[in-house]
Every structure is written in C-alpha cells, then in structure tokens.
Design a protein around this motif. Sequence first.
Motif, PDB file in Angstrom:
ATOM      1  N   TYR A  33       0.835  -1.195   0.000  1.00 15.96           N
ATOM      2  CA  TYR A  33       0.000   0.000   0.000  1.00 15.96           C
ATOM      3  C   TYR A  33       0.871   1.247   0.000  1.00 15.96           C
ATOM      4  N   TYR A  48      -3.001   0.472  -4.106  1.00 21.36           N
ATOM      5  CA  TYR A  48      -2.810  -0.829  -3.461  1.00 21.36           C
ATOM      6  C   TYR A  48      -2.390  -1.841  -4.526  1.00 21.36           C
ATOM      7  N   ASP A  56      -6.686  -1.420  -7.408  1.00 19.45           N
ATOM      8  CA  ASP A  56      -7.347  -0.182  -7.004  1.00 19.45           C
ATOM      9  C   ASP A  56      -6.375   0.983  -7.077  1.00 19.45           C
TER      10      ASP A  56
ATOM     11  N   SER B  96     -15.652  -5.058  -1.029  1.00 21.05           N
ATOM     12  CA  SER B  96     -14.408  -5.093  -1.790  1.00 21.05           C
ATOM     13  C   SER B  96     -13.922  -6.521  -1.963  1.00 21.05           C
ATOM     14  N   LYS B 100      -7.908  -3.850  -0.102  1.00 24.76           N
ATOM     15  CA  LYS B 100      -7.801  -2.411   0.123  1.00 24.76           C
ATOM     16  C   LYS B 100      -8.030  -2.071   1.587  1.00 24.76           C
TER      17      LYS B 100
END
Lengths: 117, 113
Positions: A33, A48, A56, B96, B100
């Motif tokens: 991340y 990420y 994402d 999700s 994340k």
Amino acid sequence: GAGVSQSPSNKVTEKGKDVELRCDPISGHTALYWYRQRLGQGLEFLIYFQGNSAPDKSGLPSDRFSAERTGESVSTLTIQRTQQEDSAVYLCASSLVVQVRLNTEAFFGQGTRLTVV
Amino acid sequence: GQQVMQIPQYQHVQEGEDFTTYCNSSTTLSNIQWYKQRPGGHPVFLIQLVKSGEVKKQKRLTFQFGEAKKNSSLHITATQTTDVGTYFCAVAPHSSNTGKLIFGQGTTLQVKP
C-alpha cells in the motif's frame, strides 16, 4: 532487512521536477500500500498492489502520480511535475493477505518526507 | 467510495482519566484494524477485529466491534503519558474483493501529567 524500507527518508525537490519514491516490502508480503500523510492529517489512500497488479488506483490524486511494482517486491511511486501541494510524508506498508476480504496486519515503513520548494 | 468517520478528532485528558475513540462506517465491514502512531513515527498495528460483537483486551486497551459490523471503539482505561499519539481505525470494505485498507482520520490523544 526485517521491516519495510523506504528511500529516500527525506527529499527536497524544486517545483516542476519529477521524483521517485521507493518501497521495499517485507519479503513474502503479497499486498503493498501507498499512503500520503500531510502534516497533522490522516492517512490518504493512494494505491494498493496485490502481487504486481494494482486492482485499485482510485486514490491517486492526479495523472501526475503513478506507481508500479515488480517481482512482487519493490514498488516505486513516481510524481511528475511536482507541485507544492505534493509536500507530505509518503508511507508504504505491506501485509500478507491470505484470503480475500481478510486483511492481516499492515507493517509500515518510516516514510519519505517530500518537500517541494 | 468507502468512508469511515472517526471521532473525536482530538482529545486532551488528565493522566489517569479514561479515553475512547469511535469509528463509524456507512457500510458493513469485513474486519477492522486499529493502529497507533506516535508523534514523528509511523502507524503501528494494535489489533484486528473480525467477528460481529467481538471484544478484545490488551492490558488497559479494550476494543469492540459492533453487532452490525459498522462501528468500532477503542477505550483506554487510566491513561498514561505513554498513550500519547494518534489512534487510527482501518477498514476493509465488505463489498471489496481486494485487500484495500482505508484509514479513518484518526483521534489524537494528549495526556497531561
């Protein structure tokens, strides 16, 4: 090393220049991340990686920001044509995601303090 | 996108007083984590909650996960100066299919000796 390593620890750059920030995650950690933390603020999600893929990228503030990860290891965050509002601490974290929707502990690096003058 | 609200933003207490920070989400969460960031440092993992209604304790710290898995709290009993720092919750949205991890804005705790 045993932990997440980020380099450089500090970077001062002139407005308009490009910068590259590096993150070496803990060996074997599949998730990586990037976050941005402005002074006195919270952690702003940037991107990420799961393996070398970035499912994402929604947090990247603009098209001046990009990131890549290779070999399921090192990641670089590149900021092109830096602006003063890019000044912040950029934090990298890694974790071992063993199954979908069940995160494990994220280990953070010490961060790169970026100052755009 | 997923948002998580954390309150209060700041809390000043006298040493020995209790402290609580709350984390609230508009959507159901897969799990929630808590981190502590000391001044000038980086976030350090404290705990993860997964089950509805879960309560976990670490010495003077008590963590709770709501029954609906939309909120959580961290309570510190009898604060000490070593508790100073910013406490963040971090969530993985239930919807999700990735790992994340989104952080709340944090609660900064100041403890007066």
